[in-house]
Design a protein around this motif. Structure first.
Motif, PDB file in Angstrom:
ATOM      1  N   SER A   1       0.847  -1.197   0.000  1.00 32.43           N
ATOM      2  CA  SER A   1       0.000   0.000   0.000  1.00 32.43           C
ATOM      3  C   SER A   1       0.876   1.238   0.000  1.00 32.43           C
ATOM      4  N   ALA A   2       0.255   2.397  -0.173  1.00 36.60           N
ATOM      5  CA  ALA A   2       0.982   3.657  -0.281  1.00 36.60           C
ATOM      6  C   ALA A   2       1.820   3.961   0.950  1.00 36.60           C
ATOM      7  N   SER A   3       1.410   3.460   2.089  1.00 32.14           N
ATOM      8  CA  SER A   3       2.110   3.776   3.335  1.00 32.14           C
ATOM      9  C   SER A   3       3.381   2.949   3.521  1.00 32.14           C
ATOM     10  N   LYS A   4       3.628   2.004   2.624  1.00 31.74           N
ATOM     11  CA  LYS A   4       4.738   1.069   2.809  1.00 31.74           C
ATOM     12  C   LYS A   4       5.917   1.388   1.894  1.00 31.74           C
ATOM     13  N   SER A   5       7.109   1.078   2.391  1.00 27.49           N
ATOM     14  CA  SER A   5       8.331   1.219   1.591  1.00 27.49           C
ATOM     15  C   SER A   5       8.664  -0.130   0.960  1.00 27.49           C
ATOM     16  N   ILE A   6       9.445  -0.082  -0.127  1.00 30.40           N
ATOM     17  CA  ILE A   6       9.771  -1.320  -0.839  1.00 30.40           C
ATOM     18  C   ILE A   6      11.191  -1.267  -1.374  1.00 30.40           C
ATOM     19  N   LEU A   7      11.863  -2.399  -1.327  1.00 37.38           N
ATOM     20  CA  LEU A   7      13.162  -2.601  -1.958  1.00 37.38           C
ATOM     21  C   LEU A   7      12.997  -3.675  -3.021  1.00 37.38           C
TER      22      LEU A   7
ATOM     23  N   ALA B   1       4.508   0.006  -7.965  1.00 30.00           N
ATOM     24  CA  ALA B   1       4.596   0.526  -6.598  1.00 30.00           C
ATOM     25  C   ALA B   1       4.410   2.044  -6.597  1.00 30.00           C
ATOM     26  N   LYS B   2       4.967   2.698  -7.594  1.00 31.70           N
ATOM     27  CA  LYS B   2       4.910   4.166  -7.667  1.00 31.70           C
ATOM     28  C   LYS B   2       3.562   4.658  -8.180  1.00 31.70           C
ATOM     29  N   LYS B   3       3.142   4.154  -9.330  1.00 36.83           N
ATOM     30  CA  LYS B   3       1.989   4.724 -10.033  1.00 36.83           C
ATOM     31  C   LYS B   3       0.650   4.131  -9.602  1.00 36.83           C
ATOM     32  N   VAL B   4       0.619   2.847  -9.331  1.00 39.50           N
ATOM     33  CA  VAL B   4      -0.646   2.189  -8.987  1.00 39.50           C
ATOM     34  C   VAL B   4      -0.905   2.244  -7.486  1.00 39.50           C
ATOM     35  N   TYR B   5       0.162   1.974  -6.705  1.00 35.72           N
ATOM     36  CA  TYR B   5      -0.014   1.919  -5.252  1.00 35.72           C
ATOM     37  C   TYR B   5       0.352   3.221  -4.555  1.00 35.72           C
ATOM     38  N   GLY B   6       1.070   4.112  -5.235  1.00 33.60           N
ATOM     39  CA  GLY B   6       1.385   5.417  -4.664  1.00 33.60           C
ATOM     40  C   GLY B   6       2.458   5.406  -3.603  1.00 33.60           C
ATOM     41  N   SER B   7       3.361   4.431  -3.626  1.00 33.79           N
ATOM     42  CA  SER B   7       4.415   4.361  -2.623  1.00 33.79           C
ATOM     43  C   SER B   7       5.327   5.582  -2.708  1.00 33.79           C
ATOM     44  N   SER B   8       5.713   6.093  -1.564  1.00 34.33           N
ATOM     45  CA  SER B   8       6.583   7.265  -1.529  1.00 34.33           C
ATOM     46  C   SER B   8       8.041   6.910  -1.288  1.00 34.33           C
ATOM     47  N   ARG B   9       8.339   5.629  -1.042  1.00 32.49           N
ATOM     48  CA  ARG B   9       9.726   5.232  -0.775  1.00 32.49           C
ATOM     49  C   ARG B   9      10.036   3.929  -1.481  1.00 32.49           C
ATOM     50  N   ILE B  10      10.781   4.042  -2.584  1.00 28.82           N
ATOM     51  CA  ILE B  10      11.125   2.882  -3.400  1.00 28.82           C
ATOM     52  C   ILE B  10      12.632   2.823  -3.563  1.00 28.82           C
TER      53      ILE B  10
ATOM     54  N   THR C   1      12.540   5.234  -8.898  1.00 27.26           N
ATOM     55  CA  THR C   1      13.248   4.782  -7.708  1.00 27.26           C
ATOM     56  C   THR C   1      13.812   5.967  -6.930  1.00 27.26           C
ATOM     57  N   ASP C   2      13.599   5.968  -5.626  1.00 26.43           N
ATOM     58  CA  ASP C   2      14.137   7.021  -4.765  1.00 26.43           C
ATOM     59  C   ASP C   2      15.572   6.729  -4.351  1.00 26.43           C
ATOM     60  N   LEU C   3      15.872   5.447  -4.132  1.00 33.48           N
ATOM     61  CA  LEU C   3      17.219   5.028  -3.735  1.00 33.48           C
ATOM     62  C   LEU C   3      17.676   3.937  -4.684  1.00 33.48           C
ATOM     63  N   ALA C   4      18.592   4.277  -5.597  1.00 35.78           N
ATOM     64  CA  ALA C   4      19.128   3.314  -6.559  1.00 35.78           C
ATOM     65  C   ALA C   4      20.444   2.764  -6.011  1.00 35.78           C
ATOM     66  N   ILE C   5      20.514   1.447  -5.832  1.00 40.27           N
ATOM     67  CA  ILE C   5      21.654   0.809  -5.180  1.00 40.27           C
ATOM     68  C   ILE C   5      22.453   0.020  -6.217  1.00 40.27           C
ATOM     69  N   ASP C   6      23.716   0.378  -6.394  1.00 37.02           N
ATOM     70  CA  ASP C   6      24.620  -0.355  -7.278  1.00 37.02           C
ATOM     71  C   ASP C   6      25.146  -1.560  -6.503  1.00 37.02           C
TER      72      ASP C   6
END
Length: 327
Positions: free
Chosen positions: A166-172, A188-197, A214-219
């Motif tokens: 849901s929108a309130s949840k963060s995801i990796l 996660a961004k467009k359908v669920y509205g997540s603010s932290r990806i 993506t808010d945090l892109a990890i190499d």
């Protein structure tokens, strides 16, 4: 059910034989796959339509199946591989309710991908598919884009639903630049509205992750995601690292894994094909708010399917690989 279960309204001349890629023994695609020109056109069951294939797409399940990973629950030889399709309806079964001849459709043709998938898949001129697994192709998508969408977007969506995202949840997202991962980020961004990806990829794909939202892109070549001080509500594992993923999830969070035989503490699943998911996501796909990411080498022509498999097997492909035109 014989072909006479189909409606007689067809005005399209359908041959009895077709070109298709076929294998009759297990092994590497380069060794066992052959292009044949006299394969029987599939018969249409009452609940199916016959599609003139315009484009298809490859998925890792195709070469894993060919290598025998799922041989205990597979169809008999000879097998035409391919799960994803986009094309035109040319014949309809007698119990088909919504689709009609001439409709542009797309879908993932095996309801249960690892449980006796179709003997005659999508790397062919024609394929017979149950109506419930298909949806009308969005106008804004080319046939190549449509063919590259179904299995990956349905997998991404089902995993997020199972995780109760849901929108309130963060995801990796582990493997954010792959076919499924690119869709997980966007949904996660467009359908669920997540603010932290957050998402992982190799160095050259970091900018792609950012462009998808993506808010945090990890190499992953520079940093171990499980050592981040930040923990996530959901870790979506597209690459088979569920044991490491469990170190990156919050105490009450969920690790979703799309590969069989993941860590038993993770929520592992195999996608179920369902055309209604494509219909549900159509507004986002039509508006290209959620888009398929195509590999730079894609599409491969029908004659170069083996080259396409070789590229997919490197695990360096970006997004999806389409086969177009067919034939």
């Amino acid at each position: 059910m014989a072909a006479n279960a189909a409606s007689d309204e067809t005005a399209v001349a359908i041959p009895s034989k077709m070109k298709a890629w076929v294998y009759s023994e297990l092994g590497n695609p380069a060794n066992v796959l052959r292009l044949e020109s006299h394969v029987e056109v599939p018969r249409v069951e009452e609940d199916q339509v016959l599609i003139k294939v315009v484009a298809a797409a490859l998925n890792p399940v195709d070469f894993k199946r060919m290598n025998g990973l799922f041989k205990d629950a597979d169809s008999p030889f000879p097998i035409v591989p391919g799960y994803d399709v986009a094309g035109v309806v040319v014949r309809v079964g007698s119990k088909v309710k919504k689709l009609k001849i001439g409709d542009d459709v797309y879908g993932h043709v095996n309801e249960k991908p690892l449980e006796y998938p179709k003997q005659y898949g999508t790397l062919a001129e024609f394929v017979a598919v149950e109506e419930k697994l298909l949806a009308t192709k969005p106008h804004s998508l080319s046939f190549e884009e449509a063919a590259a969408t179904p299995l990956a977007v349905q997998t991404a969506y089902e995993g997020l639903e199972r995780a109760k995202f849901s929108a309130s949840k963060s995801i990796l997202v582990l493997g954010g630049a792959g076919g499924c991962g690119t869709f997980v980020i966007q949904l996660a961004k467009k359908v669920y509205g997540s603010s932290r990806i957050a998402a992982t990829s190799s160095t050259g794909k970091i900018e792609l992750l950012r462009s998808l939202g993506t808010d945090l892109a990890i190499d992953y070549t520079q940093q171990n995601f499980e050592e981040l001080p930040e923990k996530f509500d959901v870790v979506y594992d597209c690459v088979g690292q569920s044991e490491r993923a469990l170190k990156a999830v919050k105490e009450d969070g969920v690790v979703v894994c799309i590969l069989p035989r993941g860590d038993p503490r993770a929520l592992s699943f195999i996608v179920t094909s369902d055309g209604s998911i494509l219909e549900k996501l159509e507004p986002f796909l039509e508006a290209k708010e959620v888009r398929v990411v195509m590999d730079p080498k894609s599409p491969f022509p029908f004659s170069r399917v083996i080259d396409a498999f070789s590229h997919l097997e490197t695990n360096r492909a970006i997004g999806k690989i389409a086969i177009f035109p067919i034939p």
